[in-house]
Scaffold this motif. Structure first.
Motif, mmCIF file in Angstrom:
data_model
loop_
_atom_site.group_PDB
_atom_site.id
_atom_site.type_symbol
_atom_site.label_atom_id
_atom_site.label_comp_id
_atom_site.label_asym_id
_atom_site.label_seq_id
_atom_site.Cartn_x
_atom_site.Cartn_y
_atom_site.Cartn_z
ATOM 1 N N CYS A 230 0.855 -1.188 0.000
ATOM 2 C CA CYS A 230 0.000 0.000 0.000
ATOM 3 C C CYS A 230 0.895 1.243 0.000
ATOM 4 O O CYS A 230 1.796 1.363 0.831
ATOM 5 C CB CYS A 230 -0.896 -0.003 1.244
ATOM 6 N N TYR B 223 0.224 4.097 0.928
ATOM 7 C CA TYR B 223 -0.098 4.978 2.058
ATOM 8 C C TYR B 223 0.475 4.463 3.366
ATOM 9 O O TYR B 223 1.137 5.186 4.108
ATOM 10 C CB TYR B 223 -1.610 5.148 2.181
ATOM 11 N N CYS B 224 0.190 3.198 3.665
ATOM 12 C CA CYS B 224 0.632 2.681 4.969
ATOM 13 C C CYS B 224 1.680 1.579 4.851
ATOM 14 O O CYS B 224 2.231 1.141 5.840
ATOM 15 C CB CYS B 224 -0.566 2.180 5.776
ATOM 16 N N CYS C 219 -7.161 -0.416 0.474
ATOM 17 C CA CYS C 219 -6.331 -1.006 1.513
ATOM 18 C C CYS C 219 -7.212 -1.407 2.686
ATOM 19 O O CYS C 219 -8.017 -0.608 3.166
ATOM 20 C CB CYS C 219 -5.273 -0.007 1.970
ATOM 21 N N CYS D 214 -5.625 0.836 6.049
ATOM 22 C CA CYS D 214 -5.840 2.279 6.229
ATOM 23 C C CYS D 214 -7.050 2.786 5.451
ATOM 24 O O CYS D 214 -7.460 3.932 5.616
ATOM 25 C CB CYS D 214 -4.587 3.061 5.823
HETATM 26 ZN ZN LIG Z 1 -2.858 1.171 3.493
#
Ligand SMILES: [Zn+2]
Ligand SMILES: [Zn+2]
Length: 101
Positions: free
Chosen positions: A8, A10-11, A34, A37
């Motif tokens: 991911c 983002y996280c 995801c 998150c």
């Molecule tokens: Zn994520």
């Protein structure tokens, strides 16, 4: 074959992609949420050619002392000629003994 996990953006959570890529869109991209998150990101499936590789093994013939790439080792080849004295033999020596056996 392709890498079956995607992180991911983002996280950083690693997503297993080994399932769910059956109905790939034509551009090999799809959106995924995801589950950690909740962010949505785009997954692009890349296809790479895959090659198999194995070591090249050389050994020395116990009969003629040649270093050979294709050899027969006692215990791996059956039947092994009984008149061969040693462990590793090149093909010519092997077949010579095989005929004489
Ligand atoms: Zn994520
Ligand atoms: Zn030989």
């Amino acid at each position: 074959m392709f890498d079956e996990t995607v992180d991911c953006p983002y996280c950083g959570h690693e997503h297993d992609m080994s399932e769910g890529t059956v109905d790939l869109p034509s551009d090999n991209k799809f959106d995924k949420n995801c589950d950690i998150c909740g962010e949505e990101f785009e997954v692009e499936v890349e296809f790479h050619p895959s090659y198999g590789a194995s070591k090249i093994i050389y050994d020395t013939c116990d009969c003629c002392s040649e270093t050979v790439r294709d050899f027969y080792r006692k215990g791996f080849v059956l039947p092994f000629p009984e008149n061969l004295n040693g462990e590793v033999f090149c093909k010519p020596c092997f077949y010579k003994a095989y005929k004489e056996d």
